[in-house]
Design an enzyme around this catalytic site. Structure first.
Site, short mmCIF file in Angstrom:
data_model
loop_
_atom_site.label_atom_id
_atom_site.label_comp_id
_atom_site.label_asym_id
_atom_site.label_seq_id
_atom_site.Cartn_x
_atom_site.Cartn_y
_atom_site.Cartn_z
N SER A 208 -5.17 11.30 2.74
CA SER A 208 -5.71 10.03 3.22
C SER A 208 -4.85 9.41 4.32
CB SER A 208 -5.86 9.05 2.06
OG SER A 208 -4.63 8.90 1.36
N HIS B 11 0.34 3.78 1.84
CA HIS B 11 0.24 4.45 3.13
C HIS B 11 1.12 3.83 4.20
CE1 HIS B 11 -3.56 5.47 1.01
NE2 HIS B 11 -3.35 6.63 1.58
N ASP C 244 0.85 -1.19 0.00
CA ASP C 244 0.00 0.00 0.00
C ASP C 244 0.89 1.24 0.00
OD1 ASP C 244 -3.20 0.39 0.79
OD2 ASP C 244 -1.95 2.13 1.27
#
Length: 375
Positions: free
Chosen positions: A295, A201, A199
């Site tokens: 985010s 993130h 990912d």
């Protein structure tokens, strides 16, 4: 003389291919001819519709969205590409040991782009100063920088580390309080993964290290917040497919090539209302810290607002937004009423450096105005 079996083998592949092509295109035509499709997708079939390229775009969209077995084809082809070549589609860099990186993290950011962003951030600081609010910037380093050893040697380089250092130095030169998140993440890295492997993130460990770096920056700057009682607890982890997995294969087919979901533990905090010293006149809208960003902050799976609440020992209101980059949420905040209604003492601005140099850093995609924005 060729045998019957050889003739059969020679004819089987093209027959199968053209047979499937006939079936697939018949299915597309039947779907396009249905009353529902005609009602929702009525087109002016003029010469300009073809010349301007709109017909080609519509046909391409039709094939992408309606072709039978498309999902299976994408998954199987992605599996083969990953298994045989160790690669994914455009947009992802496949690293070592199942590490995936966004292609956005492999670019050179010009000094002019850095200076332009810092000047804009300085304007934001002046706006907040006029309201009696302190700004703390948390520039986020690239995952490809923190885990450079997992990046393929052909694309490995110091560009993003240099961008982070130049950006952070320029911010400090402008007198902007800046958290050193890169050193915090590097220091936390030996004790657990600070980014998710599949990912873009960070992991909860990365979010926690960053929150502690923000707290340290407030201390160094002499910014004091009233200490509050915070209760914290770990919750059941959630399982999710990393957002970079879709650039390799589809989730339905990912397990067959050894790809798995990420398991993300959830951390939740609450401020003890009895210890807050609530206003006896009923004005309980004031929150000492406001969090704005991308985010990384907005998605509650990463628990950043909760770690920030615990590290600062203060309540945090989270106004970060997903899918807009770091610039637009701040522009929206300054243009709105949330600052006046919440009256924070500090605004923490989470700012991934991979957005530097993007044309839509300060405005939404397609918005011609210079003041609003998206990435």
């Amino acid at each position: 003389m060729p045998s019957l079996r050889q003739y059969t083998s020679l004819l089987l592949l093209p027959t199968t291919f053209f047979g499937y092509a006939l079936y697939a295109n018949s299915a597309l035509l039947m779907n396009a001819a249905s009353p529902e499709a005609q009602a929702s997708e009525a087109k002016d079939l003029s010469l300009s519709y073809v010349i301007d390229g709109e017909a080609t775009r519509d046909l391409d969209t039709l094939y992408k969205n309606e072709l039978p077995h498309r999902a299976a084809s994408v998954g199987l082809f992605g599996n083969a590409r990953y298994a045989l070549l160790g690669a994914g589609r455009k947009g992802v860099i496949v690293g070592e040991d199942g590490w995936f990186f966004s292609a956005e993290e492999f670019k050179n950011v010009s000094r002019a782009d850095i200076d332009a962003a810092v000047d804009r951030i300085a304007d934001v600081q002046r706006d907040l100063d006029a309201r009696g609010i302190r700004l703390v910037l948390a520039p986020l380093p690239a995952k490809s920088d923190i885990y450079s050893e997992e990046v393929p040697s052909l694309v490995r380089g110091p560009a993003m580390a240099e961008t982070y250092n130049a950006f952070a130095a320029a911010l400090k030169d402008k007198g902007i309080v800046t958290a050193d998140t890169r050193q915090a993440l590097l220091a936390a890295k030996p004790f657990g993964e600070v980014f998710l492997k599949s990912d873009t993130h960070w992991s909860p460990s990365g979010a926690k290290a960053t929150a502690e770096a923000v707290q340290t920056s407030l201390q160094v700057a002499g910014i004091a917040l009233p200490s509050e009682s915070v209760t914290a607890q770990w919750q059941t982890p959630v399982s999710l497919w990393g957002d970079l997995t879709k650039f390799v294969t589809s989730p339905d087919y990912a397990p067959t090539v050894g790809l798995t979901q990420e398991s993300v533990p959830i951390y939740r905090t609450t401020v003890n209302a009895a210890a807050e010293g609530a206003d006896i006149f009923g004005d309980d809208t004031a929150v000492p810290v406001m969090l704005v960003g991308t985010s990384y902050s907005a998605n509650e799976n990463w628990s950043f607002a909760d770690f920030l609440r615990q590290s600062l020992r203060a309540d945090v209101v989270n106004v970060a937004k997903e899918g807009l980059g770091p610039g637009v949420p701040m522009m929206d905040l300054l243009a709105g009423v949330a600052l006046d209604e919440t009256t924070p003492t500090v605004v923490v601005w989470e700012f991934p450096i991979r957005y530097l140099g993007t044309k839509t850093l300060w405005q939404r995609d397609g918005d011609a105005k210079a003041g609003g924005g998206n990435v």
